[in-house]
Design a protein around this motif. Structure first.
Motif, PDB file in Angstrom:
ATOM      1  N   ARG A  80       0.171  14.527  -6.232  1.00  0.00           N
ATOM      2  CA  ARG A  80       0.859  14.764  -7.504  1.00  0.00           C
ATOM      3  C   ARG A  80       1.343  16.198  -7.649  1.00  0.00           C
ATOM      4  O   ARG A  80       2.242  16.480  -8.440  1.00  0.00           O
ATOM      5  CB  ARG A  80      -0.076  14.448  -8.681  1.00  0.00           C
ATOM      6  N   GLY A  81       0.740  17.117  -6.942  1.00  0.00           N
ATOM      7  CA  GLY A  81       1.018  18.532  -7.157  1.00  0.00           C
ATOM      8  C   GLY A  81       2.369  18.979  -6.642  1.00  0.00           C
ATOM      9  O   GLY A  81       3.071  18.263  -5.920  1.00  0.00           O
ATOM     10  N   GLU A  82       2.727  20.212  -7.020  1.00  0.00           N
ATOM     11  CA  GLU A  82       3.957  20.828  -6.550  1.00  0.00           C
ATOM     12  C   GLU A  82       3.698  21.390  -5.166  1.00  0.00           C
ATOM     13  O   GLU A  82       2.996  22.374  -4.999  1.00  0.00           O
ATOM     14  CB  GLU A  82       4.406  21.942  -7.511  1.00  0.00           C
ATOM     15  N   SER A  83       4.267  20.756  -4.157  1.00  0.00           N
ATOM     16  CA  SER A  83       3.995  21.154  -2.786  1.00  0.00           C
ATOM     17  C   SER A  83       4.970  20.449  -1.869  1.00  0.00           C
ATOM     18  O   SER A  83       5.681  19.516  -2.274  1.00  0.00           O
ATOM     19  CB  SER A  83       2.556  20.808  -2.398  1.00  0.00           C
ATOM     20  N   ASP A  84       5.025  20.905  -0.610  1.00  0.00           N
ATOM     21  CA  ASP A  84       5.857  20.226   0.373  1.00  0.00           C
ATOM     22  C   ASP A  84       5.054  19.200   1.164  1.00  0.00           C
ATOM     23  O   ASP A  84       5.473  18.762   2.232  1.00  0.00           O
ATOM     24  CB  ASP A  84       6.501  21.243   1.327  1.00  0.00           C
ATOM     25  N   ILE A  85       3.881  18.807   0.628  1.00  0.00           N
ATOM     26  CA  ILE A  85       3.083  17.774   1.269  1.00  0.00           C
ATOM     27  C   ILE A  85       3.902  16.475   1.345  1.00  0.00           C
ATOM     28  O   ILE A  85       4.508  16.066   0.346  1.00  0.00           O
ATOM     29  CB  ILE A  85       1.780  17.522   0.475  1.00  0.00           C
ATOM     30  N   PRO A  86       3.946  15.835   2.500  1.00  0.00           N
ATOM     31  CA  PRO A  86       4.741  14.605   2.619  1.00  0.00           C
ATOM     32  C   PRO A  86       4.250  13.511   1.679  1.00  0.00           C
ATOM     33  O   PRO A  86       3.090  13.504   1.248  1.00  0.00           O
ATOM     34  CB  PRO A  86       4.545  14.192   4.082  1.00  0.00           C
ATOM     35  N   ALA A  87       5.120  12.588   1.374  1.00  0.00           N
ATOM     36  CA  ALA A  87       4.739  11.425   0.580  1.00  0.00           C
ATOM     37  C   ALA A  87       3.779  10.552   1.384  1.00  0.00           C
ATOM     38  O   ALA A  87       3.722  10.617   2.613  1.00  0.00           O
ATOM     39  CB  ALA A  87       5.980  10.636   0.193  1.00  0.00           C
ATOM     40  N   ASN A  88       3.005   9.743   0.671  1.00  0.00           N
ATOM     41  CA  ASN A  88       2.101   8.770   1.307  1.00  0.00           C
ATOM     42  C   ASN A  88       1.139   9.435   2.283  1.00  0.00           C
ATOM     43  O   ASN A  88       0.913   8.946   3.387  1.00  0.00           O
ATOM     44  CB  ASN A  88       2.925   7.685   2.020  1.00  0.00           C
ATOM     45  N   VAL A  89       0.550  10.536   1.851  1.00  0.00           N
ATOM     46  CA  VAL A  89      -0.326  11.310   2.721  1.00  0.00           C
ATOM     47  C   VAL A  89      -1.739  10.731   2.789  1.00  0.00           C
ATOM     48  O   VAL A  89      -2.527  11.079   3.666  1.00  0.00           O
ATOM     49  CB  VAL A  89      -0.365  12.782   2.252  1.00  0.00           C
ATOM     50  N   VAL A  90      -2.067   9.828   1.865  1.00  0.00           N
ATOM     51  CA  VAL A  90      -3.385   9.202   1.810  1.00  0.00           C
ATOM     52  C   VAL A  90      -3.211   7.691   1.933  1.00  0.00           C
ATOM     53  O   VAL A  90      -2.283   7.126   1.364  1.00  0.00           O
ATOM     54  CB  VAL A  90      -4.108   9.514   0.480  1.00  0.00           C
ATOM     55  N   TRP A  91      -4.116   7.065   2.671  1.00  0.00           N
ATOM     56  CA  TRP A  91      -4.020   5.606   2.794  1.00  0.00           C
ATOM     57  C   TRP A  91      -5.402   4.970   2.843  1.00  0.00           C
ATOM     58  O   TRP A  91      -6.418   5.641   3.043  1.00  0.00           O
ATOM     59  CB  TRP A  91      -3.218   5.209   4.033  1.00  0.00           C
ATOM     60  N   SER A  92      -5.419   3.644   2.674  1.00  0.00           N
ATOM     61  CA  SER A  92      -6.661   2.886   2.692  1.00  0.00           C
ATOM     62  C   SER A  92      -6.372   1.463   3.145  1.00  0.00           C
ATOM     63  O   SER A  92      -5.271   0.939   2.923  1.00  0.00           O
ATOM     64  CB  SER A  92      -7.295   2.865   1.295  1.00  0.00           C
ATOM     65  N   TYR A  93      -7.367   0.846   3.766  1.00  0.00           N
ATOM     66  CA  TYR A  93      -7.276  -0.564   4.158  1.00  0.00           C
ATOM     67  C   TYR A  93      -8.217  -1.365   3.261  1.00  0.00           C
ATOM     68  O   TYR A  93      -9.430  -1.366   3.476  1.00  0.00           O
ATOM     69  CB  TYR A  93      -7.655  -0.741   5.622  1.00  0.00           C
ATOM     70  N   PRO A  94      -7.682  -2.031   2.234  1.00  0.00           N
ATOM     71  CA  PRO A  94      -8.556  -2.784   1.318  1.00  0.00           C
ATOM     72  C   PRO A  94      -9.192  -4.003   1.977  1.00  0.00           C
ATOM     73  O   PRO A  94     -10.245  -4.459   1.543  1.00  0.00           O
ATOM     74  CB  PRO A  94      -7.610  -3.189   0.179  1.00  0.00           C
TER      75      PRO A  94
END
Length: 212
Positions: free
Chosen positions: A152-166
């Motif tokens: 959510r923050g202001e940064s150049d972090i790529p989108a979809n940087v966190v994932w999970s396998y439900p």
């Protein structure tokens, strides 16, 4: 009615570079014709074999593939590739722009041939309020279908940087519901030791966040 191959070998398509196939067959399933769904090989040692198009790469072909009684997703699994999910007690800390976004003493380390070790963290050990869920999903023949979150923050972090396998495949059951971060885009320390960011094909292909 059982599926049936039609035609005695149809040469209407050019040879496939990977297979050398030159004679193609249509697949008739209860009158529903799937064109060029199968082909034969000119090589003598493969003369008695027929290959089928994988899923929908070139149009509507086959919907499901199985290895014995287990359905295979995305693409065939490589017999020379291993994926192991190992519970650990290492102290893992994840930071983004200096902000601690995850910290745990109970990660599950996922070792996958050809990729850096991925650390999966229990949800209660992740500041998930700092991320927002996206509609992005990916499929893996070794792990299952993943869901994603973006920073959510202001940064150049790529989108979809966190994932999970439900609902992961049984072979990697320990990662169910846990969260992982791209090592290529965040700062990770393990037992107090900063980890270098690996360079993989994800380094170039991670999606960029849309500009406001």
């Amino acid at each position: 009615m059982k599926p049936a191959l039609r035609g005695a070998g149809n040469p209407r398509r050019a040879p496939r570079p990977a297979s050398g196939g030159t004679l193609f067959y249509d697949l008739d399933i209860d009158g529903d014709l799937l064109e060029n769904a199968a082909w034969t090989f000119p090589a003598a040692d493969l003369a008695d074999h027929i290959a089928f198009e994988w899923f929908r790469r070139t149009g509507r072909v086959l919907d499901h593939w199985y290895e014995e009684e287990e359905e295979i997703f995305v693409h065939p699994r490589d017999p020379h590739k291993r994926v192991d999910a190992i519970p650990s007690s290492r102290h893992l800390v994840v930071r983004i722009d200096g902000t601690v976004v995850a910290g745990t003493h109970r990660p599950v380390l996922l070792f996958e041939t050809g990729l850096p070790t991925r650390s999966y963290v229990p949800r209660e050990d992740v500041r998930l309020d700092l991320f927002e869920p996206t509609d992005h999903h990916t499929g893996c023949p070794y792990k299952g279908t993943a869901e994603y979150w973006s920073w959510r923050g202001e940064s150049d972090i790529p989108a979809n940087v966190v994932w999970s396998y439900p609902d992961p495949l049984p072979a990697v059951g320990p990662i169910k519901g846990l969260l992982a971060f791209y090592n290529e885009a965040v700062d990770i320390t393990v037992d107090g030791e900063p980890q270098e960011r690996p360079v993989t094909h994800f380094t170039r292909t991670l999606p960029q966040r849309p500009q406001a």
